[in-house]
Write a protein that holds these residues in place. Structure first.
Motif, PDB file in Angstrom:
ATOM      1  N   ARG A   1       0.835  -1.209   0.000  1.00 32.38           N
ATOM      2  CA  ARG A   1       0.000   0.000   0.000  1.00 32.38           C
ATOM      3  C   ARG A   1       0.864   1.251   0.000  1.00 32.38           C
ATOM      4  O   ARG A   1       0.564   2.223  -0.668  1.00 32.38           O
ATOM      5  N   ALA A   2       1.943   1.237   0.769  1.00 32.43           N
ATOM      6  CA  ALA A   2       2.823   2.397   0.834  1.00 32.43           C
ATOM      7  C   ALA A   2       3.506   2.643  -0.507  1.00 32.43           C
ATOM      8  O   ALA A   2       3.741   3.770  -0.886  1.00 32.43           O
ATOM      9  N   ALA A   3       3.786   1.568  -1.224  1.00 28.17           N
ATOM     10  CA  ALA A   3       4.434   1.713  -2.516  1.00 28.17           C
ATOM     11  C   ALA A   3       3.514   2.403  -3.520  1.00 28.17           C
ATOM     12  O   ALA A   3       3.970   3.122  -4.390  1.00 28.17           O
ATOM     13  N   PHE A   4       2.212   2.198  -3.414  1.00 26.40           N
ATOM     14  CA  PHE A   4       1.258   2.805  -4.332  1.00 26.40           C
ATOM     15  C   PHE A   4       0.686   4.118  -3.821  1.00 26.40           C
ATOM     16  O   PHE A   4      -0.176   4.697  -4.436  1.00 26.40           O
ATOM     17  N   GLY A   5       1.140   4.571  -2.653  1.00 25.66           N
ATOM     18  CA  GLY A   5       0.685   5.844  -2.126  1.00 25.66           C
ATOM     19  C   GLY A   5      -0.634   5.766  -1.382  1.00 25.66           C
ATOM     20  O   GLY A   5      -1.244   6.775  -1.101  1.00 25.66           O
ATOM     21  N   GLU A   6      -1.114   4.570  -1.070  1.00 23.99           N
ATOM     22  CA  GLU A   6      -2.362   4.433  -0.326  1.00 23.99           C
ATOM     23  C   GLU A   6      -2.071   4.522   1.167  1.00 23.99           C
ATOM     24  O   GLU A   6      -1.043   4.047   1.637  1.00 23.99           O
ATOM     25  N   LEU A   7      -2.986   5.135   1.889  1.00 26.07           N
ATOM     26  CA  LEU A   7      -2.831   5.246   3.334  1.00 26.07           C
ATOM     27  C   LEU A   7      -3.641   4.158   4.025  1.00 26.07           C
ATOM     28  O   LEU A   7      -4.692   3.747   3.523  1.00 26.07           O
ATOM     29  N   PRO A   8      -3.176   3.681   5.156  1.00 27.08           N
ATOM     30  CA  PRO A   8      -3.954   2.683   5.888  1.00 27.08           C
ATOM     31  C   PRO A   8      -5.281   3.278   6.351  1.00 27.08           C
ATOM     32  O   PRO A   8      -5.367   4.474   6.651  1.00 27.08           O
ATOM     33  N   PRO A   9      -6.340   2.486   6.401  1.00 28.82           N
ATOM     34  CA  PRO A   9      -7.661   3.028   6.734  1.00 28.82           C
ATOM     35  C   PRO A   9      -7.781   3.530   8.168  1.00 28.82           C
ATOM     36  O   PRO A   9      -8.620   4.362   8.474  1.00 28.82           O
ATOM     37  N   ASP A  10      -6.947   3.056   9.076  1.00 29.86           N
ATOM     38  CA  ASP A  10      -7.056   3.470  10.475  1.00 29.86           C
ATOM     39  C   ASP A  10      -6.046   4.557  10.834  1.00 29.86           C
ATOM     40  O   ASP A  10      -5.724   4.762  11.988  1.00 29.86           O
ATOM     41  N   LEU A  11      -5.555   5.291   9.834  1.00 31.05           N
ATOM     42  CA  LEU A  11      -4.559   6.313  10.094  1.00 31.05           C
ATOM     43  C   LEU A  11      -5.155   7.500  10.849  1.00 31.05           C
ATOM     44  O   LEU A  11      -4.554   8.033  11.771  1.00 31.05           O
ATOM     45  N   TYR A  12      -6.356   7.929  10.464  1.00 35.38           N
ATOM     46  CA  TYR A  12      -6.996   9.066  11.097  1.00 35.38           C
ATOM     47  C   TYR A  12      -8.138   8.588  11.980  1.00 35.38           C
ATOM     48  O   TYR A  12      -8.980   7.813  11.540  1.00 35.38           O
ATOM     49  N   VAL A  13      -8.169   9.069  13.200  1.00 37.55           N
ATOM     50  CA  VAL A  13      -9.247   8.742  14.125  1.00 37.55           C
ATOM     51  C   VAL A  13     -10.030  10.022  14.371  1.00 37.55           C
ATOM     52  O   VAL A  13      -9.468  11.034  14.786  1.00 37.55           O
ATOM     53  N   VAL A  14     -11.314   9.986  14.098  1.00 34.86           N
ATOM     54  CA  VAL A  14     -12.153  11.164  14.295  1.00 34.86           C
ATOM     55  C   VAL A  14     -12.497  11.249  15.774  1.00 34.86           C
ATOM     56  O   VAL A  14     -13.099  10.344  16.336  1.00 34.86           O
ATOM     57  N   PRO A  15     -12.090  12.345  16.435  1.00 40.41           N
ATOM     58  CA  PRO A  15     -12.381  12.456  17.868  1.00 40.41           C
ATOM     59  C   PRO A  15     -13.854  12.754  18.106  1.00 40.41           C
ATOM     60  O   PRO A  15     -14.516  13.404  17.297  1.00 40.41           O
ATOM     61  N   GLY A  16     -14.359  12.289  19.216  1.00 46.47           N
ATOM     62  CA  GLY A  16     -15.729  12.582  19.605  1.00 46.47           C
ATOM     63  C   GLY A  16     -15.806  13.935  20.273  1.00 46.47           C
ATOM     64  O   GLY A  16     -14.794  14.627  20.434  1.00 46.47           O
ATOM     65  N   PRO A  17     -16.985  14.365  20.645  1.00 48.51           N
ATOM     66  CA  PRO A  17     -17.110  15.664  21.319  1.00 48.51           C
ATOM     67  C   PRO A  17     -16.455  15.628  22.695  1.00 48.51           C
ATOM     68  O   PRO A  17     -16.449  14.611  23.368  1.00 48.51           O
TER      69      PRO A  17
END
Length: 78
Positions: free
Chosen positions: A11-27
């Motif tokens: 995935r890194a070779a093709f420029g794709e990011l892992p799906p769990d890279l960003y975590v959306v914080p709650g309120p």
């Protein structure tokens, strides 16, 4: 003998990011008492005295920190 490549490396070779890279914080939890949203029931009270006593030491502090600004606004002191 060939080594098997890991899926993460592919995935890194093709420029794709892992799906769990960003975590959306709650309120954020609200601390303190709840906010009164009914603005119509708010009341403003002006209970300051007509004249507020100020000491010479307080004036000295303001002149030390804001003297240049006061001179700019009101002109140089006499």
């Amino acid at each position: 003998m060939s080594r098997r490549r890991s899926p993460l490396r592919d995935r890194a070779a093709f420029g794709e990011l892992p799906p769990d890279l960003y975590v959306v914080p709650g309120p954020w939890p609200r601390l303190g008492r709840p906010v009164k949203h009914d603005v119509e029931s708010w009341r403003v009270v002006d209970d300051w005295p007509a004249r507020v006593p100020v000491t010479d030491a307080e004036i000295d502090v303001f002149e030390a920190w804001f003297g240049d600004l006061f001179d700019e606004l009101f002109g140089p002191s006499r």
